[in-house]
Write a protein that holds these residues in place. Sequence first.
Motif, PDB file in Angstrom:
ATOM      1  N   TYR A 133       3.542  -1.279   4.229  1.00  0.00           N
ATOM      2  CA  TYR A 133       3.338   0.161   4.022  1.00  0.00           C
ATOM      3  C   TYR A 133       4.665   0.923   4.072  1.00  0.00           C
ATOM      4  CZ  TYR A 133       4.023   0.768   9.042  1.00  0.00           C
ATOM      5  OH  TYR A 133       4.575   0.785  10.298  1.00  0.00           O
ATOM      6  N   PRO A 134       4.715   2.116   3.479  1.00  0.00           N
ATOM      7  CA  PRO A 134       5.949   2.910   3.540  1.00  0.00           C
ATOM      8  C   PRO A 134       6.043   3.629   4.880  1.00  0.00           C
ATOM      9  CG  PRO A 134       4.304   4.017   2.186  1.00  0.00           C
ATOM     10  CD  PRO A 134       3.667   2.749   2.666  1.00  0.00           C
ATOM     11  N   PRO A 192      -1.084  11.298   5.075  1.00  0.00           N
ATOM     12  CA  PRO A 192      -0.223  10.112   5.060  1.00  0.00           C
ATOM     13  C   PRO A 192      -0.142   9.470   6.454  1.00  0.00           C
ATOM     14  CG  PRO A 192       1.080  12.108   4.733  1.00  0.00           C
ATOM     15  CD  PRO A 192      -0.352  12.538   4.806  1.00  0.00           C
ATOM     16  N   GLU A 217      -3.495   2.807   0.661  1.00  0.00           N
ATOM     17  CA  GLU A 217      -4.239   2.387  -0.529  1.00  0.00           C
ATOM     18  C   GLU A 217      -3.327   1.530  -1.409  1.00  0.00           C
ATOM     19  OE1 GLU A 217      -5.777   5.738  -2.680  1.00  0.00           O
ATOM     20  OE2 GLU A 217      -7.503   4.574  -3.399  1.00  0.00           O
ATOM     21  N   VAL A 248       0.839  -1.207   0.000  1.00  0.00           N
ATOM     22  CA  VAL A 248       0.000   0.000   0.000  1.00  0.00           C
ATOM     23  C   VAL A 248       0.871   1.254   0.000  1.00  0.00           C
ATOM     24  CG1 VAL A 248      -1.968  -1.100   1.165  1.00  0.00           C
ATOM     25  CG2 VAL A 248      -0.161  -0.007   2.542  1.00  0.00           C
ATOM     26  N   ASN A 249       0.245   2.394  -0.313  1.00  0.00           N
ATOM     27  CA  ASN A 249       0.980   3.655  -0.294  1.00  0.00           C
ATOM     28  C   ASN A 249       0.802   4.352   1.065  1.00  0.00           C
ATOM     29  OD1 ASN A 249      -1.525   4.857  -0.315  1.00  0.00           O
ATOM     30  ND2 ASN A 249      -1.462   5.459  -2.474  1.00  0.00           N
ATOM     31  N   GLU A 250       1.200   5.602   1.123  1.00  0.00           N
ATOM     32  CA  GLU A 250       1.167   6.305   2.421  1.00  0.00           C
ATOM     33  C   GLU A 250      -0.257   6.542   2.933  1.00  0.00           C
ATOM     34  OE1 GLU A 250       2.049   7.453  -0.541  1.00  0.00           O
ATOM     35  OE2 GLU A 250       2.151   9.640  -0.623  1.00  0.00           O
ATOM     36  N   TYR A 251      -1.255   6.373   2.048  1.00  0.00           N
ATOM     37  CA  TYR A 251      -2.653   6.508   2.490  1.00  0.00           C
ATOM     38  C   TYR A 251      -3.274   5.127   2.760  1.00  0.00           C
ATOM     39  CZ  TYR A 251      -1.625  11.006   0.470  1.00  0.00           C
ATOM     40  OH  TYR A 251      -1.015  12.197   0.185  1.00  0.00           O
ATOM     41  N   TYR A 268      -7.873  -0.744  -0.020  1.00  0.00           N
ATOM     42  CA  TYR A 268      -6.868  -0.409   0.992  1.00  0.00           C
ATOM     43  C   TYR A 268      -6.479  -1.663   1.780  1.00  0.00           C
ATOM     44  CZ  TYR A 268      -8.580   4.402   0.268  1.00  0.00           C
ATOM     45  OH  TYR A 268      -8.932   5.613  -0.265  1.00  0.00           O
ATOM     46  N   ASN A 288      -2.799  -0.926  -5.126  1.00  0.00           N
ATOM     47  CA  ASN A 288      -2.627  -0.529  -6.528  1.00  0.00           C
ATOM     48  C   ASN A 288      -3.950  -0.392  -7.282  1.00  0.00           C
ATOM     49  OD1 ASN A 288      -2.796  -3.346  -6.272  1.00  0.00           O
ATOM     50  ND2 ASN A 288      -1.896  -3.674  -8.277  1.00  0.00           N
ATOM     51  N   ARG A 297      10.054   0.319   3.781  1.00  0.00           N
ATOM     52  CA  ARG A 297       8.716  -0.273   3.841  1.00  0.00           C
ATOM     53  C   ARG A 297       8.720  -1.266   4.984  1.00  0.00           C
ATOM     54  NH1 ARG A 297       5.637   1.005  -0.541  1.00  0.00           N
ATOM     55  NH2 ARG A 297       4.022  -0.339   0.287  1.00  0.00           N
TER      56      ARG A 297
END
Length: 409
Positions: A282-283, A316, A267, A262-265, A274, A269, A290
């Motif tokens: 997560y980052p 984020p 979420e 997932v990304n910073e939110y 999510y 791809n 990560r």
Amino acid sequence: MNTTKYVILGGGMVAGYAAKEMVDRGLKPGELAIVSADSALPYERPPLSKSFLSGKDNEASILINGRDWYREHGIEMRLRTVIEHVDPTGRRIRTGSGEEFEFQNLLLATGASARQLDCPGNQLHDVFYLRSLKDSENIRSRAATAKQAVVIGGGFIGMEVASVLAQKKIQTTLVIREDRVWRRMFTPAMSAFFERYYVARAVRIVKNGNIAALEGTEVVRAVLLNDGQKISCDMVIIGVGAVPVTEPFEGNGIAIDSGVVVNEYLEGNYPGVYAAGDVANYPDPIFGTRRRVEHWDNAVSQGQHWARVILGDRQPFVHVPYFFSDVFDLSYELWGDSGGSTETVVRGDLNSSSFSVWWLKDKRLVAAFVMKRPDEERQIAPEWIKAGQTVSSENLGNPNRSVLEAMQR
Ligand SMILES: Cc1cc2nc3c(=O)[nH]c(=O)nc-3n(C[C@H](O)[C@H](O)[C@H](O)COP(=O)(O)OP(=O)(O)OC[C@H]3O[C@@H](n4cnc5c(N)ncnc54)[C@H](O)[C@@H]3O)c2cc1C
């Protein structure tokens, strides 16, 4: 077809805290469904190896939200429902029998499952893993009459279970593959402290122990090690780690790499899909890496964070990793990530149960362990890690100086 605006797949800790946050932020009845393989409503998992296992807590006392709470807020709870397929483009999830749930926003919160020990005899009766309420109930009930137990695994689950069983006056042996307890997290001196503490409370620790087999006809009767040692027992509890539950998302286009990416939110791809909690990779902007964290605070914070993001507060996720544990009469906390640290500093006394350990990387505080110490130590630990605070190791290790005097401006 069941259709709701928000669907949470997995009714564990993330789900319980996400739902609570959504209600606090004005969720409308009928907007949220939680679909869970579990047979119980979302509950706190840490007590399963502590107060629930010892008998101090019961199912009702560990629920995250009360029994009627979901109905009162119009949240659909679908228990005993295993999802086998997630379709992120068709925006639906499906059970093995073909029942479908359609969503606008989906949170993958399937957590982790106990890693299985691959050895002969692992299917015998009275060999247990510990992940769910049911597992803890089964261990508790067997422990009521057990005389001898073997706990396999020197991480936090193994250490907590061994402490509960020993307090039940069961002759307990902790078998660990490593040369010291919780090698991944503790310094050698910390492992030595906990080993002394356990041995003084009648727990036998077998180090460098490789399991050859679990022996017995139907029921386990002994644990056989590679070096020929045989440890008699009438129950075995295996705590050798956990693996993220990603099977329902595999091959569906959802990016997976040691968990759901997932990304910073939080979420993944596919927009609107999510992941949070034990299953989310997560980052972490604080450490520039990560990570996937299998701890209580991460599940709570990410569940709440997801709720805020989808309800319009798109920030984020920035959070210092945190863990706590209770063993015997000790409670301790750990913040940060000690990986790559260049120096450790101790405050207090490793021969008493009041000490803290601070990991520095090029003078910056990256991790801290705190047990029975002044409140200021637990307050500044996460603040300084988040800020990348540089500290004077000399002042930090000086018992005559307050921890605040270690700060370098
Ligand atoms: C025994 C134990 C003790 C712990 N003690 C501590 C502690 O002292 N300190 C600490 O910091 N952390 C502790 N933890 C870790 C913490 O409890 C977890 O990090 C947390 O529970 C993770 O929450 P989660 O919602 O991601 O996953 P979970 O709480 O595991 O929930 C996952 C949910 O997904 C459901 N599910 C899975 N697959 C499917 C499917 N295909 N279809 C439908 N539903 C599915 C499961 O049934 C479950 O309801 C402990 C964990 C355990 C097991």
